[in-house]
Enzyme design. Sequence first.
Site, mmCIF file in Angstrom:
data_model
loop_
_atom_site.group_PDB
_atom_site.id
_atom_site.type_symbol
_atom_site.label_atom_id
_atom_site.label_comp_id
_atom_site.label_asym_id
_atom_site.label_seq_id
_atom_site.Cartn_x
_atom_site.Cartn_y
_atom_site.Cartn_z
ATOM 1 N N LEU A 377 -0.857 28.711 -3.733
ATOM 2 C CA LEU A 377 -1.237 27.382 -3.252
ATOM 3 C C LEU A 377 -2.744 27.291 -3.117
ATOM 4 O O LEU A 377 -3.415 28.283 -2.765
ATOM 5 C CB LEU A 377 -0.579 27.108 -1.898
ATOM 6 C CG LEU A 377 0.943 27.215 -1.872
ATOM 7 C CD1 LEU A 377 1.481 26.693 -0.553
ATOM 8 C CD2 LEU A 377 1.581 26.474 -3.033
ATOM 9 N N GLY A 422 2.141 31.708 -3.683
ATOM 10 C CA GLY A 422 2.824 30.639 -4.422
ATOM 11 C C GLY A 422 3.017 30.982 -5.893
ATOM 12 O O GLY A 422 3.991 30.539 -6.511
ATOM 13 N N ASN A 445 1.674 37.442 -0.145
ATOM 14 C CA ASN A 445 0.663 38.035 0.746
ATOM 15 C C ASN A 445 0.335 37.153 1.950
ATOM 16 O O ASN A 445 -0.685 37.347 2.619
ATOM 17 C CB ASN A 445 -0.630 38.310 -0.034
ATOM 18 C CG ASN A 445 -1.268 37.014 -0.538
ATOM 19 O OD1 ASN A 445 -0.601 35.999 -0.641
ATOM 20 N ND2 ASN A 445 -2.557 37.058 -0.828
ATOM 21 N N GLU A 446 1.194 36.176 2.267
ATOM 22 C CA GLU A 446 0.859 35.169 3.276
ATOM 23 C C GLU A 446 0.339 35.747 4.587
ATOM 24 O O GLU A 446 -0.636 35.241 5.152
ATOM 25 C CB GLU A 446 2.076 34.269 3.570
ATOM 26 C CG GLU A 446 2.279 33.149 2.573
ATOM 27 C CD GLU A 446 2.938 33.601 1.291
ATOM 28 O OE1 GLU A 446 3.116 34.817 1.073
ATOM 29 O OE2 GLU A 446 3.279 32.729 0.469
HETATM 30 C C1 LIG Z 1 8.253 30.583 12.731
HETATM 31 C C2 LIG Z 1 6.988 30.062 12.074
HETATM 32 C C3 LIG Z 1 7.220 29.833 10.616
HETATM 33 C C4 LIG Z 1 6.106 28.989 10.104
HETATM 34 C C5 LIG Z 1 6.267 28.705 8.646
HETATM 35 C C6 LIG Z 1 5.964 27.314 8.412
HETATM 36 C C7 LIG Z 1 5.307 26.871 7.422
HETATM 37 C C8 LIG Z 1 4.654 27.743 6.445
HETATM 38 C C9 LIG Z 1 3.198 27.683 6.551
HETATM 39 C C10 LIG Z 1 2.446 28.040 5.571
HETATM 40 C C11 LIG Z 1 2.962 28.579 4.314
HETATM 41 C C12 LIG Z 1 1.946 28.560 3.277
HETATM 42 C C13 LIG Z 1 2.394 29.367 2.096
HETATM 43 C C14 LIG Z 1 1.215 29.736 1.286
HETATM 44 C C15 LIG Z 1 1.311 30.132 0.052
HETATM 45 C C16 LIG Z 1 0.129 30.438 -0.772
HETATM 46 O O1 LIG Z 1 0.225 30.474 -1.961
HETATM 47 S S1 LIG Z 1 -1.379 30.702 -0.020
HETATM 48 C C17 LIG Z 1 -2.499 31.186 -1.285
HETATM 49 C C18 LIG Z 1 -2.580 32.656 -1.338
HETATM 50 N N1 LIG Z 1 -3.402 33.076 -2.429
HETATM 51 C C19 LIG Z 1 -4.269 34.047 -2.346
HETATM 52 O O2 LIG Z 1 -4.399 34.663 -1.337
HETATM 53 C C20 LIG Z 1 -5.076 34.345 -3.565
HETATM 54 C C21 LIG Z 1 -6.515 34.492 -3.252
HETATM 55 N N2 LIG Z 1 -7.273 34.737 -4.437
HETATM 56 C C22 LIG Z 1 -7.459 35.966 -4.945
HETATM 57 O O3 LIG Z 1 -6.976 36.943 -4.449
HETATM 58 C C23 LIG Z 1 -8.283 36.047 -6.187
HETATM 59 O O4 LIG Z 1 -8.995 34.860 -6.337
HETATM 60 C C24 LIG Z 1 -7.465 36.316 -7.449
HETATM 61 C C25 LIG Z 1 -6.324 35.374 -7.582
HETATM 62 C C26 LIG Z 1 -6.975 37.740 -7.427
HETATM 63 C C27 LIG Z 1 -8.380 36.120 -8.695
HETATM 64 O O5 LIG Z 1 -9.525 36.909 -8.540
HETATM 65 P P1 LIG Z 1 -10.822 36.618 -9.424
HETATM 66 O O6 LIG Z 1 -10.409 36.418 -10.824
HETATM 67 O O7 LIG Z 1 -11.816 37.660 -9.133
HETATM 68 O O8 LIG Z 1 -11.331 35.185 -8.940
HETATM 69 P P2 LIG Z 1 -12.162 34.866 -7.615
HETATM 70 O O9 LIG Z 1 -11.631 35.583 -6.461
HETATM 71 O O10 LIG Z 1 -13.585 35.000 -7.940
HETATM 72 O O11 LIG Z 1 -11.802 33.304 -7.429
HETATM 73 C C28 LIG Z 1 -12.412 32.279 -8.209
HETATM 74 C C29 LIG Z 1 -12.555 31.067 -7.341
HETATM 75 O O12 LIG Z 1 -11.251 30.586 -6.982
HETATM 76 C C30 LIG Z 1 -11.139 30.499 -5.572
HETATM 77 N N3 LIG Z 1 -9.748 30.757 -5.201
HETATM 78 C C31 LIG Z 1 -9.071 31.869 -5.401
HETATM 79 N N4 LIG Z 1 -7.788 31.716 -4.965
HETATM 80 C C32 LIG Z 1 -7.683 30.477 -4.483
HETATM 81 C C33 LIG Z 1 -6.609 29.715 -3.873
HETATM 82 N N5 LIG Z 1 -5.363 30.231 -3.706
HETATM 83 N N6 LIG Z 1 -6.872 28.477 -3.490
HETATM 84 C C34 LIG Z 1 -8.098 27.923 -3.673
HETATM 85 N N7 LIG Z 1 -9.144 28.586 -4.225
HETATM 86 C C35 LIG Z 1 -8.939 29.841 -4.627
HETATM 87 C C36 LIG Z 1 -12.102 31.540 -5.064
HETATM 88 O O13 LIG Z 1 -12.442 31.303 -3.750
HETATM 89 C C37 LIG Z 1 -13.242 31.374 -6.010
HETATM 90 O O14 LIG Z 1 -13.915 30.179 -5.636
HETATM 91 P P3 LIG Z 1 -15.475 30.043 -5.787
HETATM 92 O O15 LIG Z 1 -15.759 30.255 -7.239
HETATM 93 O O16 LIG Z 1 -16.067 31.133 -4.924
HETATM 94 O O17 LIG Z 1 -15.792 28.686 -5.304
#
Ligand SMILES: CCCCC/C=C\C/C=C\CCC/C=C/C(=O)SCCNC(=O)CCNC(=O)[C@H](O)C(C)(C)COP(=O)(O)OP(=O)(O)OC[C@H]1O[C@@H](n2cnc3c(N)ncnc32)[C@H](O)[C@@H]1OP(=O)(O)O
Length: 570
Positions: A377, A422, A445-446
Site C-alpha cells: 500500500l 500489500g 511486514n506490517e
Molecule cells: C485489533 C487492531 C487491528 C487493527 C487493524 C485495522 C486496520 C488495519 C490497519 C492498517 C493496515 C494497513 C496494511 C498495510 C499494508 C501495506 O502494504 S503497508 C506498506 C508496506 N510497504 C513497505 O514497507 C515497503 C517499503 N519499501 C521498501 O521496503 C523499499 O522501497 C522496497 C520496496 C524494498 C524497494 O526498495 P528500493 O528499490 O531501494 O526503492 P526505495 O526504497 O529507494 O524507494 C523508492 C521510493 O519509493 C518510496 N516508497 C517505497 N515504498 C513505498 C510505499 N509502500 N508507499 C509509498 N512510497 C514508497 C520510497 O520512500 C522512495 O521514495 P523517495 O524516492 O525517497 O521519495
Amino acid sequence: MSSHLVDECAAPPKNCFRLVVLGTARVGKTAIVSRFLFNQYDDQYTPTIEDFHRKMYRIRGEVYRLDILDTSGVHPFPAMRRLSFLTGDLFILVYSVDNYESYMEVMRLREQILESKASCKTRTAAPPMIIAGNKADRPESEREVLYDEVAKWVSTVKKCAFLETSAKKNGNINELFQTLFELAKLPPEMSPSLHRRVSIGDQAWEAAKKGISFYPRGKQDDNPLGVVSPHARRPSLRSDLIEAEAKAEQEQRRAEKPSIPKISSALSPYRSQYRSCTWMSLLRQAFQGLVRPAGGQVCRLQVQHRCYNAPAAGHVQVDMNSDTGVATVRLNRPPVNSLNLDVLTELSIALEKLETDRSCRAMVLASAVPGIFSAGLDIMEMYKSTPERCVAFWRALQDAWLNLYGSRLITMAAIEGHSPAGGCLLAMSCDYRVMADGKFQIGLNETRLGIVAPFWFTDVMLCTIGHRETEKALQLGAMYSAQQALSIGLVDKVVPADQVMSTVQTELKSWLQIPDAARVITKTSMRKQVLDRLSSQKEKDAQFFADFILRESVQKSLGAYIASLQKRKS
Ligand SMILES: CCCCC/C=C\C/C=C\CCC/C=C/C(=O)SCCNC(=O)CCNC(=O)[C@H](O)C(C)(C)COP(=O)(O)OP(=O)(O)OC[C@H]1O[C@@H](n2cnc3c(N)ncnc32)[C@H](O)[C@@H]1OP(=O)(O)O
C-alpha cells in the site's frame, strides 16, 4: 457497413446521452432494451454481463446519439456499477411485478445513484429516471408488487416516473421510453413509435447523413429516423472525456448563465492535491466523492474506462492474448508500484472486465517496473490523510482484493521483485506464485511499520502457509527471501529472474487443461468463507481502518517508518 460510418454523422456533444438500465437478474432489462432497439423478444434467458448499444437519430435536422448500457443484475462488479451511475444521464430501473425483492433493489439503486451523483456534484443532482414494473403480463396470483404501492412511492420522489410494462407482450414499452425522454427533455421522436427505424445503408439514412433531402423538398425534416449502430463499442476513457469537455463547452456557449467551466479547469485546482494526478485519478476521486467543483460552479464529469489498450489507463496494463485466453496484468507505477487509490481502482476495473470476458481463462499478475512486484500500500495514503480519503482508499483496496481473490480465472503471480505487505497480499491471493531467486523479499511486514495486518490479510496468509508459520510471520513482520518463502509454502516455485515468465507460462499449461467449471467450483468453495468474512462487513472494516490508521500513535510510527525509508536511501 462499419459502425464508424454511422458516426460519420456524429452528434454534437449536447445531443449525446447515456441511458443506463439497472435492476436485479431476470427482471427483463435486456428484453426491454431489445424491444426498444429491435422490437424483438427472446424467451431464452441469458444473464447479461454488460452490453453496450448505440442508437443514432436524425430528428428535425439534428443528429442525436443515445448510448445504452444494459448492466448486469447477476454479478457483483462494484467498480463497473459505480461507473455506470457516474456516467449515466438517464436511468431505467427495472423490477419484476412477481418479485418483491427486485422492487426493493430498485429503491436501493435509486438511492445509490443519487448518492453517487451528489458526491461528484454533477449538474443533475437527480437525473431523470423511470421505474419499470416489468412482466405485468404475469397472472395476478403471481403478483408480489402492487401497482399502488410503487405509484405512491414514486409520487414522493423527484424527476422520477413509473409504468408497468411487459417486454414480452410489448406492453407500455413505447410509453416507457416516451415518458423518460419527456422527463429528460429529449426529443419525443426518440421513442420507438415516433420515428422510422432504418438500417445502415438505408437510402433515407444515407441521405440524412450527408445532409441532403432524400424526400421531396421540405419533407425530410418531418421524418425522424433512427438507426442502431451494429458494432458499437464502449468509448474509451479518453474519448469520453474529450466528448464531455466539448459538451460542457458547448453548453457554456449556449447558455449565457450560469457558466459551466471546462472540466479540466474546474478540476485543475485539485490536481495539486495529489501526486501524479492523472485523469484516471480525477475520475477516481470524483467517483469517491473527493472532487469538488471549482468556485462553486457546476461541472459534469462523464467518463468511461476501457481496460483493453485504453490510452489513458496508466497504472495497470492489460495485455489479452485471445489465442491462449491468458491475460497479463502488469502494475505500472514507478518507482515501486505502491498501491494508491488510482492503482487499486484501475486494478479493480481491469479485473472486473477480465472476469466478464468469456474468452479469458487465466490471468498473470506481474509488474512493468523492474526489480519490484509491488511495495504494498502507498504509505502516503495512510499518512496525514483525512478520514474520508482513508475510507475511500480502503474501499478501493477491498474491492480490488475481492475481485482478485474471488476471481473465476486461473490467477498466477509472476514475482520478479520485492513484494512486501500489500504486494504480498496480491501475490498470495493468486492461485500460484513463481518468484525470482536472489535479493528480493516477500512477506507481511506490517508490524514493522507499527501497524497491524487486517483480518483478511491474515486469513489469506493462514490459508497459504498455515497457522504456526502465519503466527510467526505476522508478529515478526517477517520478510523472506525467495528460497525461505519456498520452504514455508509462501511461493510455489523459485527460478532465476529471467525465467519467471516462461515458468508461469509452462505451469499455466497444466492448469488450463482442467475443465473450468470443475476448477471454479472447487476454488469458489475453498475461498468462500474468507471472502464472505470481508464482504459481510466491508463498511465496518473501512471505518475501523480509518479510525485505527489516524490514531496519533500509529501516525507517529508511520512517520518514523517513512523517515527510515528515506534515510536508508541517503
Ligand atoms: C485489533 C487492531 C487491528 C487493527 C487493524 C485495522 C486496520 C488495519 C490497519 C492498517 C493496515 C494497513 C496494511 C498495510 C499494508 C501495506 O502494504 S503497508 C506498506 C508496506 N510497504 C513497505 O514497507 C515497503 C517499503 N519499501 C521498501 O521496503 C523499499 O522501497 C522496497 C520496496 C524494498 C524497494 O526498495 P528500493 O528499490 O531501494 O526503492 P526505495 O526504497 O529507494 O524507494 C523508492 C521510493 O519509493 C518510496 N516508497 C517505497 N515504498 C513505498 C510505499 N509502500 N508507499 C509509498 N512510497 C514508497 C520510497 O520512500 C522512495 O521514495 P523517495 O524516492 O525517497 O521519495
